[in-house]
Scaffold this active site. Sequence first.
Site, mmCIF file in Angstrom:
data_model
loop_
_atom_site.group_PDB
_atom_site.id
_atom_site.type_symbol
_atom_site.label_atom_id
_atom_site.label_comp_id
_atom_site.label_asym_id
_atom_site.label_seq_id
_atom_site.Cartn_x
_atom_site.Cartn_y
_atom_site.Cartn_z
ATOM 1 N N ASP A 62 0.827 -1.216 0.000
ATOM 2 C CA ASP A 62 0.000 0.000 0.000
ATOM 3 C C ASP A 62 0.856 1.258 0.000
ATOM 4 O O ASP A 62 2.064 1.216 0.190
ATOM 5 C CB ASP A 62 -0.968 -0.013 1.198
ATOM 6 C CG ASP A 62 -0.291 -0.388 2.516
ATOM 7 O OD1 ASP A 62 0.940 -0.338 2.597
ATOM 8 O OD2 ASP A 62 -1.018 -0.739 3.459
ATOM 9 N N HIS A 130 -7.214 -4.771 10.287
ATOM 10 C CA HIS A 130 -6.956 -4.517 8.858
ATOM 11 C C HIS A 130 -5.621 -5.133 8.443
ATOM 12 O O HIS A 130 -4.702 -5.276 9.242
ATOM 13 C CB HIS A 130 -7.055 -3.032 8.503
ATOM 14 C CG HIS A 130 -5.911 -2.149 8.897
ATOM 15 N ND1 HIS A 130 -6.093 -0.948 9.541
ATOM 16 C CD2 HIS A 130 -4.576 -2.255 8.713
ATOM 17 C CE1 HIS A 130 -4.919 -0.371 9.732
ATOM 18 N NE2 HIS A 130 -3.970 -1.146 9.248
ATOM 19 N N GLU A 135 -9.694 -2.158 5.353
ATOM 20 C CA GLU A 135 -10.369 -1.860 6.607
ATOM 21 C C GLU A 135 -11.594 -2.757 6.781
ATOM 22 O O GLU A 135 -12.032 -3.412 5.827
ATOM 23 C CB GLU A 135 -10.804 -0.380 6.602
ATOM 24 C CG GLU A 135 -9.656 0.608 6.459
ATOM 25 C CD GLU A 135 -8.835 0.789 7.746
ATOM 26 O OE1 GLU A 135 -8.888 -0.076 8.643
ATOM 27 O OE2 GLU A 135 -8.128 1.813 7.833
HETATM 28 C C1 GLP Z 1 -0.660 0.416 8.762
HETATM 29 C C2 GLP Z 1 -0.321 -0.354 7.471
HETATM 30 C C3 GLP Z 1 -0.435 -1.831 7.672
HETATM 31 C C4 GLP Z 1 0.151 -2.166 9.019
HETATM 32 C C5 GLP Z 1 -0.710 -1.628 10.115
HETATM 33 C C6 GLP Z 1 -0.130 -1.762 11.506
HETATM 34 O O1 GLP Z 1 -1.597 1.389 8.636
HETATM 35 N N1 GLP Z 1 -1.045 0.003 6.293
HETATM 36 O O2 GLP Z 1 0.210 -2.507 6.618
HETATM 37 O O3 GLP Z 1 0.239 -3.559 9.179
HETATM 38 O O4 GLP Z 1 -1.163 -0.345 9.837
HETATM 39 O O5 GLP Z 1 0.873 -0.824 11.746
HETATM 40 P P1 GLP Z 1 1.901 -0.966 12.915
HETATM 41 O O6 GLP Z 1 2.808 -2.089 12.556
HETATM 42 O O7 GLP Z 1 2.626 0.353 12.943
HETATM 43 O O8 GLP Z 1 1.140 -1.246 14.150
#
Ligand code: GLP
Length: 233
Positions: A62, A130, A135
């Site tokens: 993404d 997600h 989402e």
């Molecule tokens: C983000 C990304 C995801 C990620 C998630 C968790 O928004 N788009 O790919 O897995 O949220 O993030 P974090 O690892 O900082 O908790």
Amino acid sequence: MDVKIFPTMEEAATYTVKYFQEALHKGADVFGLATGSTPIPFYRQVTQSDMDFSDKIAINLDEYYGLSNDHPQSYHVYMHQQLFHKKPFKVSYLPNGVALDVEAEIARYNQILQEHPIDVQLLGIGGNGHIGFNEPGAAIDGQTQLVNLAEQTIQANSRFFDRVEDVPTQAFSMGLGSIMQAKKIILLAFGEGKADAIAKTVNGPVTKQVPASILQNHPDVTIVLDEAAAAKL
Ligand code: GLP
């Protein structure tokens, strides 16, 4: 689902490095990559290893819509800083967050995914379940899309921005259908903030309300946790 629980994030990251090394050894060519804070210990260990991706392909999940490739909070910059500057791939693909023609960008990314089936997909997970930026409510068979970020996601990701108003409200994301096409999937989650989402992902019903729960329908998923993320299993 194969659930692995480790005392620390570093040990979980070391396991993930071994998992990638084995995949490389077996000839994996295309790696689906993730961002967020969770994969950082893994990427750090990869950069310190002798792994070589110079003839491999990386496809990221993404990118924020509206952030240019050189914006400090873009996933382009994140990937360069965390991994690609030390471990370059032959080609690395990310969605273009400032694409003027959204439909053309979606078609470009779907074409990339079609031409390069993913051998190993790395995932994190949001507190709301997600994966990528799919989402709650995302279509189970979806391909690449421009998605609206959930309020919980905007709040969670605001820690990387000066102000919550600076967090993009949309992103390009591979869809759940695209993620499910990967031959192998490895999902990492650390910390108590992920415990609910992990419990629902592993033990709950498969539901659009918890996007990661769809992974129960995939034949080769490994879930790598620290003890805090595993606390509600
Ligand atoms: C983000 C990304 C995801 C990620 C998630 C968790 O928004 N788009 O790919 O897995 O949220 O993030 P974090 O690892 O900082 O908790």
